[in-house]
Design an enzyme around this catalytic site. Sequence first.
Site, mmCIF file in Angstrom:
data_model
loop_
_atom_site.group_PDB
_atom_site.id
_atom_site.type_symbol
_atom_site.label_atom_id
_atom_site.label_comp_id
_atom_site.label_asym_id
_atom_site.label_seq_id
_atom_site.Cartn_x
_atom_site.Cartn_y
_atom_site.Cartn_z
ATOM 1 N N HIS A 64 18.696 19.958 -27.788
ATOM 2 C CA HIS A 64 19.122 18.582 -28.049
ATOM 3 C C HIS A 64 19.489 18.487 -29.531
ATOM 4 C CE1 HIS A 64 18.371 14.016 -27.290
ATOM 5 N NE2 HIS A 64 19.294 14.202 -28.213
ATOM 6 N N GLU A 75 21.750 18.477 -24.545
ATOM 7 C CA GLU A 75 21.454 17.054 -24.477
ATOM 8 C C GLU A 75 22.001 16.353 -25.717
ATOM 9 O OE1 GLU A 75 17.138 17.494 -22.189
ATOM 10 O OE2 GLU A 75 17.205 16.847 -24.290
ATOM 11 N N HIS A 99 10.188 15.285 -20.202
ATOM 12 C CA HIS A 99 9.502 14.632 -21.315
ATOM 13 C C HIS A 99 8.002 14.622 -21.068
ATOM 14 C CE1 HIS A 99 10.167 12.582 -25.158
ATOM 15 N NE2 HIS A 99 8.964 12.084 -24.930
#
Length: 255
Positions: free
Chosen positions: A43, A73, A201
Amino acid sequence: MTALSVNLNKIAVLRNSRGGGEPDVLRAGAACLDAGAHGLTVHPRPDARHIRRDDVHALGALCRARGVEFNVEGNPFAPPRPGYPGLLALCEAVRPAQVTLVPDGDGQLTSDHGFDFARDGAALRPLVAAFKALGCRVSVFVDVGDPAVTQAAAVGADRVELYTGPYAEAFAAGQPEVALRAAAETAQQAQSAGLQVNAGHDLSQANLAAFLANVPKVAEVSIGHALIGEALYAGLDATVQSYCRIIAAASARAS
């Protein structure tokens, strides 16, 4: 079977805290794949606080050479700036198998909410189309319990990624049942609209098995923070293999 994609952001955080090239993000990615991970996730944020543009290119090449999935991401609305060409331009250069769109603000410490489709849907639609034109599968980050989750299909996404932070908190508190039911219902709603379901997450070895046992047909889990933390004690190879065993056992029970 559910795929395990290892998020390497925390390796880059450690490297950047000292400067130089250690620990080596590319070497860590290769070690995760050698241990059985099905793919890698990064990310990159505009401030390059962890994963940098050069990491994305190097890891993309590694995944292509290994024939595994690379998942990038990012916030599709974040504008380009020095050192960060923007998510679309980065994906155009690297062509990851999957891009996961996340509504992060620039200063946000970590991803902590999904898209508001009523607000963002119209703006997302052409961006999703642009990423798909590059050959990327598109996943969008969503909140568990969002009644508009099926709108992800309307904007053209292929998958949704369930934000599992609240589930992890509920599990740690010893009361995961409500969060698990909500996640299962949201997954089923998304699947009814033709979407596949990812999750990520704060998933960990402690809470992953219960999640997979209760949420149907999860295509992929993206795990970074917990996995890297656990690897400090057990080693990267052993930790990735442990996650693979949890996923394999969950898949065997579901079949």
